[in-house]
Design a protein around this motif. Structure first.
Motif, PDB file in Angstrom:
ATOM      1  N   TRP A  73       0.841  -1.199   0.000  1.00  0.00           N
ATOM      2  CA  TRP A  73       0.000   0.000   0.000  1.00  0.00           C
ATOM      3  C   TRP A  73       0.881   1.256   0.000  1.00  0.00           C
ATOM      4  O   TRP A  73       0.623   2.202  -0.738  1.00  0.00           O
ATOM      5  N   ILE A  74       1.922   1.265   0.837  1.00  0.00           N
ATOM      6  CA  ILE A  74       2.855   2.399   0.888  1.00  0.00           C
ATOM      7  C   ILE A  74       3.501   2.607  -0.483  1.00  0.00           C
ATOM      8  O   ILE A  74       3.528   3.730  -1.012  1.00  0.00           O
ATOM      9  N   ASP A  75       4.006   1.541  -1.063  1.00  0.00           N
ATOM     10  CA  ASP A  75       4.667   1.638  -2.372  1.00  0.00           C
ATOM     11  C   ASP A  75       3.705   2.158  -3.437  1.00  0.00           C
ATOM     12  O   ASP A  75       4.095   2.968  -4.289  1.00  0.00           O
ATOM     13  N   ALA A  76       2.448   1.721  -3.380  1.00  0.00           N
ATOM     14  CA  ALA A  76       1.455   2.192  -4.354  1.00  0.00           C
ATOM     15  C   ALA A  76       1.194   3.686  -4.190  1.00  0.00           C
ATOM     16  O   ALA A  76       1.025   4.406  -5.177  1.00  0.00           O
ATOM     17  N   ARG A  77       1.152   4.167  -2.959  1.00  0.00           N
ATOM     18  CA  ARG A  77       0.949   5.604  -2.730  1.00  0.00           C
ATOM     19  C   ARG A  77       2.114   6.395  -3.315  1.00  0.00           C
ATOM     20  O   ARG A  77       1.926   7.383  -3.997  1.00  0.00           O
ATOM     21  N   LEU A  78       3.322   5.959  -3.004  1.00  0.00           N
ATOM     22  CA  LEU A  78       4.503   6.669  -3.494  1.00  0.00           C
ATOM     23  C   LEU A  78       4.570   6.633  -5.017  1.00  0.00           C
ATOM     24  O   LEU A  78       4.877   7.643  -5.649  1.00  0.00           O
ATOM     25  N   ALA A  79       4.255   5.475  -5.620  1.00  0.00           N
ATOM     26  CA  ALA A  79       4.274   5.353  -7.081  1.00  0.00           C
ATOM     27  C   ALA A  79       3.233   6.262  -7.730  1.00  0.00           C
ATOM     28  O   ALA A  79       3.444   6.767  -8.835  1.00  0.00           O
ATOM     29  N   ALA A  80       2.123   6.483  -7.020  1.00  0.00           N
ATOM     30  CA  ALA A  80       1.054   7.351  -7.538  1.00  0.00           C
ATOM     31  C   ALA A  80       1.343   8.832  -7.268  1.00  0.00           C
ATOM     32  O   ALA A  80       0.559   9.695  -7.650  1.00  0.00           O
ATOM     33  N   GLY A  81       2.453   9.114  -6.586  1.00  0.00           N
ATOM     34  CA  GLY A  81       2.795  10.494  -6.287  1.00  0.00           C
ATOM     35  C   GLY A  81       1.992  11.081  -5.145  1.00  0.00           C
ATOM     36  O   GLY A  81       1.858  12.306  -5.044  1.00  0.00           O
ATOM     37  N   GLU A  82       1.445  10.220  -4.287  1.00  0.00           N
ATOM     38  CA  GLU A  82       0.626  10.670  -3.158  1.00  0.00           C
ATOM     39  C   GLU A  82       1.420  10.633  -1.862  1.00  0.00           C
ATOM     40  O   GLU A  82       2.167   9.691  -1.617  1.00  0.00           O
ATOM     41  N   SER A  83       1.199  11.621  -1.007  1.00  0.00           N
ATOM     42  CA  SER A  83       1.687  11.547   0.365  1.00  0.00           C
ATOM     43  C   SER A  83       0.593  10.889   1.193  1.00  0.00           C
ATOM     44  O   SER A  83      -0.598  11.033   0.889  1.00  0.00           O
ATOM     45  N   ALA A  84       0.985  10.154   2.219  1.00  0.00           N
ATOM     46  CA  ALA A  84       0.008   9.368   2.972  1.00  0.00           C
ATOM     47  C   ALA A  84       0.477   9.151   4.405  1.00  0.00           C
ATOM     48  O   ALA A  84       1.641   9.371   4.737  1.00  0.00           O
ATOM     49  N   VAL A  85      -0.468   8.704   5.226  1.00  0.00           N
ATOM     50  CA  VAL A  85      -0.205   8.362   6.620  1.00  0.00           C
ATOM     51  C   VAL A  85      -0.845   6.998   6.875  1.00  0.00           C
ATOM     52  O   VAL A  85      -1.998   6.780   6.520  1.00  0.00           O
ATOM     53  N   VAL A  86      -0.084   6.093   7.500  1.00  0.00           N
ATOM     54  CA  VAL A  86      -0.618   4.785   7.860  1.00  0.00           C
ATOM     55  C   VAL A  86      -0.352   4.531   9.335  1.00  0.00           C
ATOM     56  O   VAL A  86       0.733   4.812   9.835  1.00  0.00           O
ATOM     57  N   ALA A  87      -1.351   4.036  10.039  1.00  0.00           N
ATOM     58  CA  ALA A  87      -1.217   3.630  11.431  1.00  0.00           C
ATOM     59  C   ALA A  87      -0.851   2.152  11.441  1.00  0.00           C
ATOM     60  O   ALA A  87      -1.533   1.343  10.811  1.00  0.00           O
ATOM     61  N   CYS A  88       0.235   1.819  12.137  1.00  0.00           N
ATOM     62  CA  CYS A  88       0.695   0.430  12.197  1.00  0.00           C
ATOM     63  C   CYS A  88       1.541   0.264  13.444  1.00  0.00           C
ATOM     64  O   CYS A  88       2.433   1.078  13.693  1.00  0.00           O
ATOM     65  N   SER A  89       1.316  -0.784  14.203  1.00  0.00           N
ATOM     66  CA  SER A  89       2.062  -0.959  15.450  1.00  0.00           C
ATOM     67  C   SER A  89       3.567  -0.959  15.232  1.00  0.00           C
ATOM     68  O   SER A  89       4.297  -0.348  16.004  1.00  0.00           O
ATOM     69  N   ALA A  90       4.056  -1.652  14.206  1.00  0.00           N
ATOM     70  CA  ALA A  90       5.486  -1.654  13.845  1.00  0.00           C
ATOM     71  C   ALA A  90       6.377  -1.797  15.082  1.00  0.00           C
ATOM     72  O   ALA A  90       7.350  -1.070  15.250  1.00  0.00           O
ATOM     73  N   LEU A  91       6.042  -2.743  15.947  1.00  0.00           N
ATOM     74  CA  LEU A  91       6.687  -2.835  17.254  1.00  0.00           C
ATOM     75  C   LEU A  91       8.160  -3.200  17.211  1.00  0.00           C
ATOM     76  O   LEU A  91       8.939  -2.739  18.043  1.00  0.00           O
ATOM     77  N   LYS A  92       8.554  -4.019  16.265  1.00  0.00           N
ATOM     78  CA  LYS A  92       9.942  -4.481  16.212  1.00  0.00           C
ATOM     79  C   LYS A  92      10.706  -3.804  15.076  1.00  0.00           C
ATOM     80  O   LYS A  92      10.138  -3.446  14.045  1.00  0.00           O
ATOM     81  N   ARG A  93      12.009  -3.683  15.294  1.00  0.00           N
ATOM     82  CA  ARG A  93      12.882  -3.094  14.277  1.00  0.00           C
ATOM     83  C   ARG A  93      12.746  -3.850  12.946  1.00  0.00           C
ATOM     84  O   ARG A  93      12.703  -3.230  11.880  1.00  0.00           O
ATOM     85  N   ALA A  94      12.671  -5.172  13.002  1.00  0.00           N
ATOM     86  CA  ALA A  94      12.548  -5.971  11.775  1.00  0.00           C
ATOM     87  C   ALA A  94      11.260  -5.619  11.026  1.00  0.00           C
ATOM     88  O   ALA A  94      11.249  -5.583   9.796  1.00  0.00           O
ATOM     89  N   TYR A  95      10.184  -5.366  11.753  1.00  0.00           N
ATOM     90  CA  TYR A  95       8.919  -4.977  11.111  1.00  0.00           C
ATOM     91  C   TYR A  95       9.090  -3.631  10.411  1.00  0.00           C
ATOM     92  O   TYR A  95       8.593  -3.418   9.300  1.00  0.00           O
ATOM     93  N   ARG A  96       9.781  -2.712  11.076  1.00  0.00           N
ATOM     94  CA  ARG A  96       9.983  -1.382  10.495  1.00  0.00           C
ATOM     95  C   ARG A  96      10.876  -1.454   9.268  1.00  0.00           C
ATOM     96  O   ARG A  96      10.685  -0.701   8.310  1.00  0.00           O
ATOM     97  N   ARG A  97      11.844  -2.383   9.269  1.00  0.00           N
ATOM     98  CA  ARG A  97      12.675  -2.556   8.068  1.00  0.00           C
ATOM     99  C   ARG A  97      11.806  -3.010   6.897  1.00  0.00           C
ATOM    100  O   ARG A  97      12.017  -2.573   5.766  1.00  0.00           O
ATOM    101  N   THR A  98      10.841  -3.889   7.167  1.00  0.00           N
ATOM    102  CA  THR A  98       9.924  -4.320   6.108  1.00  0.00           C
ATOM    103  C   THR A  98       9.111  -3.143   5.590  1.00  0.00           C
ATOM    104  O   THR A  98       8.928  -2.980   4.383  1.00  0.00           O
TER     105      THR A  98
END
Length: 180
Positions: A73-98
């Motif tokens: 979803w993030i990649d699609a927003r960026l490819a479409a030239g849109e700025s966006a905000v997503v809420a996601c727990s992203a608790l671990k560093r490995a998750y944030r790397r993804t």
């Protein structure tokens, strides 16, 4: 009024444990900036939601496809030239790397608060699948972002409006330049 959008599309990942206010803050931030919003909870499968509702935390293997859907979803927003905000727990560093990888166009916003405050908030909310009994597992999994992740860290003691203003300031957007 100055246009609050950066020259290149940007995606903010608003992260924190369940009950920290991610969805509320991310939605309000997106609204005020005029950006697209998504809630990470909407990317969970019905099976994952049922598992959490029944009081069982997701393991890393169950989270990977979910994180992949959010990153798509993030990649699609960026490819479409849109700025966006997503809420996601992203608790671990490995998750944030993804979610972020090495992209300079994806920024992390960490909503930080005490266990006591967050527990009170979870107990007061209604209609959410995440029970208060899973809060301990959230804090156990939490790896707060380090300086190398360049997070925008905001305490959650203030209300959503103050948090949004603090994030906007850290992004270099004067509070008077956001809608609201």
């Amino acid at each position: 009024m100055t246009d609050p959008r950066p020259t290149a599309p940007t995606v903010l990942v608003v992260m924190g444990v369940s009950g920290s206010g991610k969805s509320t803050v991310a939605a309000l931030l997106a609204e005020r900036l005029g950006w697209t919003f998504a809630d990470g909870d909407d990317f969970h499968t019905p099976d994952s939601i049922a598992r959490m509702r029944d009081g069982h935390p997701l393991d890393d293997a169950a989270r990977q496809p979910w994180l992949g859907r959010i990153r798509a979803w993030i990649d699609a927003r960026l490819a479409a030239g849109e700025s966006a905000v997503v809420a996601c727990s992203a608790l671990k560093r490995a998750y944030r790397r993804t979610l972020i990888g090495a992209s300079p166009r994806i920024r992390l916003v960490f909503l930080e608060g005490s266990r006591e405050l967050i527990q009170d908030r979870i107990r007061a909310r209604h209609g959410h699948f995440m029970p208060a009994t899973l809060l301990d597992s959230q804090f156990a999994a939490l790896e707060p972002p380090g300086p190398d992740e360049d997070p925008i860290t905001v305490g959650i003691e203030e209300g959503p409006d103050a948090i949004v203003a603090a994030v906007a300031t850290r992004l270099g957007i004067p509070a008077g330049d956001i809608c609201g």
